[in-house]
Design a protein around this motif. Sequence first.
Motif, PDB file in Angstrom:
ATOM      1  N   ILE A 191      29.217  30.778  23.067  1.00 46.36           N
ATOM      2  CA  ILE A 191      28.795  30.045  24.273  1.00 46.36           C
ATOM      3  C   ILE A 191      27.273  29.972  24.407  1.00 46.36           C
ATOM      4  O   ILE A 191      26.735  29.025  24.966  1.00 46.36           O
ATOM      5  N   GLY A 192      26.578  30.965  23.878  1.00 47.88           N
ATOM      6  CA  GLY A 192      25.120  30.973  24.002  1.00 47.88           C
ATOM      7  C   GLY A 192      24.471  29.843  23.214  1.00 47.88           C
ATOM      8  O   GLY A 192      23.509  29.215  23.674  1.00 47.88           O
ATOM      9  N   VAL A 220      25.567  29.315  33.984  1.00 51.69           N
ATOM     10  CA  VAL A 220      26.847  29.023  33.322  1.00 51.69           C
ATOM     11  C   VAL A 220      27.291  30.238  32.508  1.00 51.69           C
ATOM     12  O   VAL A 220      28.445  30.689  32.593  1.00 51.69           O
ATOM     13  N   LEU A 221      26.372  30.775  31.726  1.00 50.15           N
ATOM     14  CA  LEU A 221      26.715  31.928  30.882  1.00 50.15           C
ATOM     15  C   LEU A 221      27.115  33.123  31.743  1.00 50.15           C
ATOM     16  O   LEU A 221      28.066  33.840  31.426  1.00 50.15           O
ATOM     17  N   ALA A 250      29.586  40.192  20.318  1.00 53.24           N
ATOM     18  CA  ALA A 250      28.486  39.431  19.708  1.00 53.24           C
ATOM     19  C   ALA A 250      28.966  38.043  19.292  1.00 53.24           C
ATOM     20  O   ALA A 250      28.302  37.033  19.561  1.00 53.24           O
ATOM     21  N   ALA A 251      30.139  37.984  18.661  1.00 49.17           N
ATOM     22  CA  ALA A 251      30.670  36.685  18.207  1.00 49.17           C
ATOM     23  C   ALA A 251      31.033  35.801  19.391  1.00 49.17           C
ATOM     24  O   ALA A 251      30.743  34.598  19.404  1.00 49.17           O
ATOM     25  N   PHE A 281      32.836  22.935  28.685  1.00 47.40           N
ATOM     26  CA  PHE A 281      32.729  22.908  27.223  1.00 47.40           C
ATOM     27  C   PHE A 281      32.700  24.337  26.670  1.00 47.40           C
ATOM     28  O   PHE A 281      33.433  24.684  25.741  1.00 47.40           O
ATOM     29  N   CYS A 282      31.850  25.166  27.260  1.00 45.88           N
ATOM     30  CA  CYS A 282      31.713  26.545  26.770  1.00 45.88           C
ATOM     31  C   CYS A 282      33.010  27.333  26.984  1.00 45.88           C
ATOM     32  O   CYS A 282      33.406  28.138  26.136  1.00 45.88           O
TER      33      CYS A 282
END
Lengths: 231, 230
Positions: free
Chosen positions: B154-155, B175-176, B148-149, B49-50
């Motif tokens: 994802i965060g 995951v991140l 940052a964007a 998903f991310c």
Amino acid sequence: MHLDHSTTPYPHRHTHSATPALRPNGKRRALRIGLGGPVGTGKTATVAALCRALRDDLSIAVVTNDIYTREDAEFLLRNAVLPPERITAVETGACPHTAIRDDISANLEAIEDLEETIEDPLDLILVESGGDNLTATFSKGLVDAQIFVIDVAGGDDIPRKGGPGITGADLLVVNKTDLAPYVGVDLDGMARDAKAQRGDLPVAFTSLAAEGGVAPVRDWVRERLAAWRRT
Amino acid sequence: MTTVDATALASLLVLADGRFPAGGHAHSGGAEAAVAAGRIRDAADLEEFCRGRLHTAGLTAAALAAAAAAGADPLLLDEAADARTPSPALRATARRLGRQLMRAARAAWPSPALDALAAARPRGAHQPVVLGVTARAAGLGAGAAAYAAGYEAIGGPATAVVRLLGLDPFEATGVLARLAPELDAVASRAAVAGERVVEEGADVLPAASAPLLDVMAEVHGGWAVRLFAS
Ligand SMILES: Nc1nc2c(ncn2[C@@H]2O[C@H](COP(=O)(O)OP(=O)(O)OP(=O)(O)O)[C@@H](O)[C@H]2O)c(=O)[nH]1
Ligand SMILES: [Mg+2]
């Protein structure tokens, strides 16, 4: 900070509550009072009773912070305690304490919109937090004063347990005193424990089931408002 | 390749911190709808998903932020953001989050550019645009704004899924971390596009989109009971 530090020093804050006291148009903004406390203790019932008791004299609006529904806002709407345009629900991402303390932006936005859209200048904005835990308190950047609502049905040891809401709220309300005989709760003991935790800070025992039961809270709000207008 | 100026990164840490009080905590970036539809059930699903969000909505947002940080006209970018956001629910969300970010940004990095954008868009400009102008006010460049964007893209869902599913927070952070190299690539691409906007106009911005995110955002907007605002 070094003594020879050359950059601008911190701007001094002259008050320790939600700032600034004036709106962009130069008019005094409304006094903001937060209501927090565990689930089901009577926060919405207190908000509704306050609105009924004060709406003839004051221009009031309400912001609710529900956990995952719009129940509190809808209860207030259904009971017509205020016209619908005076009630706003903020969504909290499952975390009311974040929305009232750590990241207050959605609440500030709701307040800003109410101040802009309500025709007659608001005197009082009540901000209800969704039921949360004993440590959930409001940011001073959001409200000028806060009421922490507990009830006798949660057990008479809650005041003794303490926590930031119990010890630090500007007013502690112990609600549902009508239920005390049924749950075997010692109200005098609760009062003693609250006194031990809070020193001189006020405590109000209420039963909203009774006619006029909100009177002690209403009187306290009136005092705060009078003090706010003097500043 | 555009890189981030490594001598002025502290502000980026402040800006990209999940605790930066700009309203994001109440939004799931589409994750709540995906969880309800059974599309996210575990860490592997979250990663997919991310990844999808990063390369679509994330890339577009990162390029908008980069362009604003590079000094492109924020009102022009705001229009470009509208054109790249077909879902009315997501437009409303982007403007609401932009307005909330503006409040925190003006407190953290007061600047005439932020004041001007706030005055021109009192109901909120698109969040990535505000993010870029904020980055510029904080002394950050296009690359940092893009990071940052992109990271936010994802965060946000990762944090939300921890709350929604009780997902192991270590797995969510894993995951991140695994997506970090892809975020590097997306941020780099977005920064290049963003910098070109100053000379060449907003048409050089990517317009990657994720139709399912758009559709689900519309559906989610109509739910009566939900944990997240979007
Ligand atoms: N017996 C009795 N019931 C009360 C009293 N005050 C409130 N209640 C009832 O307690 C229940 C919960 O009251 P609410 O006002 O919804 O409580 P709340 O704190 O807003 O709840 P959440 O927002 O869900 O945390 C309702 O059924 C009220 O009618 C009281 O003084 N006595
Ligand atoms: Mg309630």
